[in-house]
Scaffold this active site. Structure first.
Site, PDB file in Angstrom:
ATOM      1  N   TYR A 106      13.799   3.439  11.156  1.00 33.88           N
ATOM      2  CA  TYR A 106      14.705   4.251  11.970  1.00 33.88           C
ATOM      3  C   TYR A 106      14.145   4.615  13.338  1.00 33.88           C
ATOM      4  O   TYR A 106      14.707   5.478  14.009  1.00 33.88           O
ATOM      5  CB  TYR A 106      15.038   5.558  11.238  1.00 33.88           C
ATOM      6  CG  TYR A 106      15.475   5.416   9.817  1.00 33.88           C
ATOM      7  CD1 TYR A 106      16.557   4.600   9.471  1.00 33.88           C
ATOM      8  CD2 TYR A 106      14.823   6.087   8.793  1.00 33.88           C
ATOM      9  CE1 TYR A 106      16.963   4.480   8.158  1.00 33.88           C
ATOM     10  CE2 TYR A 106      15.234   5.979   7.472  1.00 33.88           C
ATOM     11  CZ  TYR A 106      16.303   5.167   7.156  1.00 33.88           C
ATOM     12  OH  TYR A 106      16.703   5.041   5.856  1.00 33.88           O
ATOM     13  N   CYS A 143      -0.085  -5.934   6.945  1.00 28.02           N
ATOM     14  CA  CYS A 143      -0.045  -7.129   7.791  1.00 28.02           C
ATOM     15  C   CYS A 143       1.361  -7.380   8.319  1.00 28.02           C
ATOM     16  O   CYS A 143       2.030  -8.368   7.961  1.00 28.02           O
ATOM     17  CB  CYS A 143      -0.567  -8.335   7.021  1.00 28.02           C
ATOM     18  SG  CYS A 143      -2.349  -8.266   6.768  1.00 28.02           S
TER      19      CYS A 143
END
Length: 421
Positions: A317, A345
């Site tokens: 968000y 990662c």
């Protein structure tokens, strides 16, 4: 308001130094304040004093059983969106008659479990769902109390991904379909249409978009009653925002309640409220450890042991959280822009870029504030990283309410294929 404050230079949750929890439980760890949960529930409850209402806490915001049982003791109901949340709410002590089941994709098994439990209301979101519910209810000799979630075509919410009231969103039935849908529901043997439901989004700072939606709901209630459909409830959802930073100034529960009183004047109904973030958001923090401070190409990266799998809101968000050191920095400490990142990662594993922070070094402990809602519930074990522990504090005591799984616990959930020895 919350109960996280510096005492003698150490950040506390109520009477417990967060540094003690970080040392004894480890990081990342979510920490919830009982006093804050209780206060937020009571503020909302008191704002509606004198009305017929049910506060159905939105379990999806923070579903830890320790949190839900704390609210159950105060008299809260629950808004659930899955069979798992239904089971959690019941286990935490919330009576079935105070549970509302929302969500667009309820399975046969979920509908059956909720009917057998005897929940307060199903918030139905499509005609196929109503047909399925009717079929199951008749097979069980029951009548399902329902409200249609009606889409008022009012957009609101702090981010596009948490706005739910527009025509392009998957939620609810179209406004122009409501009259016909309720007529069909009233004719079904296993369905009892008792309410109208609306929910237009989350993290709404101004109650005026809600007023527009709720006025439409009141009009619909009047029309349905004129058609002989005995609507007894208005489910107004949740969505009231919280302050994530000192500059945020959301409308208060008192203003929210007053607006609803004005809108529903002359309509005798039970109000159903589904707060989640408003109760849990500022009641929780996430603790993290600084693993490395890395200088490269004129940037400073503060690399944490907590990542987007632990707190997904920034990646999902574009959300920001206040970040406090567990040991209070000096008042005159110089601030330096740093990128605060995690170990996952993924490039999106970044909590904030160029965040002005006091000096940070390896093994410093920090707290992401206002992380109680949509924090732990959105976490995952991506990169085979164990889920964060969860702790709840009550005064000067704390309890681990979700232990951190070990690697062995993670592996034990999986099996080798039968053909591999």
């Amino acid at each position: 308001m919350h109960h996280f404050n510096y005492v003698d230079g150490r950040l506390h949750c109520e009477g417990v130094p967060l540094e003690d929890i970080a040392r004894e439980v480890g990081t990342p760890t979510y920490v919830y304040s009982t006093a804050t949960l209780e206060r937020h529930y009571k503020v909302l409850s008191e704002a509606f004093d004198g009305s017929k209402y049910l506060i159905a806490y939105s379990v999806k915001a923070c579903g830890n059983i320790g949190v839900v049982s704390t609210l159950a003791k105060l008299g809260a109901g629950a808004d659930v969106v899955s069979g798992g949340e239904l089971a959690k709410a019941l286990h935490a002590g919330i009576p079935a008659e105070k549970i509302v089941f929302s969500g667009v994709g309820k399975t046969r098994a979920e509908l059956t479990a909720a009917l057998e439990a005897g929940i307060h209301q199903f918030n139905v979101e499509s005609f196929p769902e109503m047909e399925r519910l009717n079929e199951i209810a008749m097979s069980l000799g029951k009548k399902a109390p329902i409200a249609f979630r009606v889409n008022p075509h009012v957009d609101a919410g702090g981010h596009a991904n948490i706005s739910t009231g527009g025509a392009e969103h998957k939620f609810g039935i179209a406004w122009h379909e409501a009259g016909e849908m309720y007529a069909q529901a009233a004719a079904m043997e296993g369905i009892n249409p008792v309410g109208v439901d609306v929910h237009i989004g989350s993290q709404i700072m101004d109650v005026e978009p809600m007023r527009i939606a709720f006025e439409k709901v009141v009009t619909l209630v009047r029309e349905l009653r004129e058609q002989g459909i005995n609507i007894q409830r208005m489910d107004l959802g949740g969505g009231l925002g919280i302050p994530y930073s000192p500059k945020d100034n959301p409308d208060s529960p008192a203003k929210y309640a007053q607006m609803i009183r004005e809108v529903k004047q002359g309509i005798d109904v039970q109000l159903i409220l589904e707060p989640g973030r408003m109760i849990a958001g500022n009641a929780g923090v996430m603790l993290a450890n600084v693993e490395y401070v890395k200088e490269r190409d004129g940037r400073t990266f503060v690399i944490l042991d907590s990542g987007m799998n632990d707190l997904a809101r920034p990646a999902l968000y574009d959300a920001t959280h206040e970040i406090n050191l567990l040991n209070e920095p000096a008042a005159d400490a110089s601030l330096k822009p740093v990128d605060i990142v995690g170990p996952v990662c993924e490039t999106t594993d970044r909590f904030e870029e160029a965040r002005p922070m006091p000096p940070l070094k390896q093994d410093d402990k920090i707290a992401f504030m206002s992380a109680g809602a949509y924090g732990a519930v959105l976490s995952s074990q991506y990169n085979a990283r164990p889920l964060a522990a969860e702790v709840i504090v009550n005064g000067d005591s704390y309890s681990v309410v979700r232990p951190r799984p070990s690697y062995e616990d993670i592996i034990a959930l999986e099996n080798q294929p039968s053909w591999i020895e």
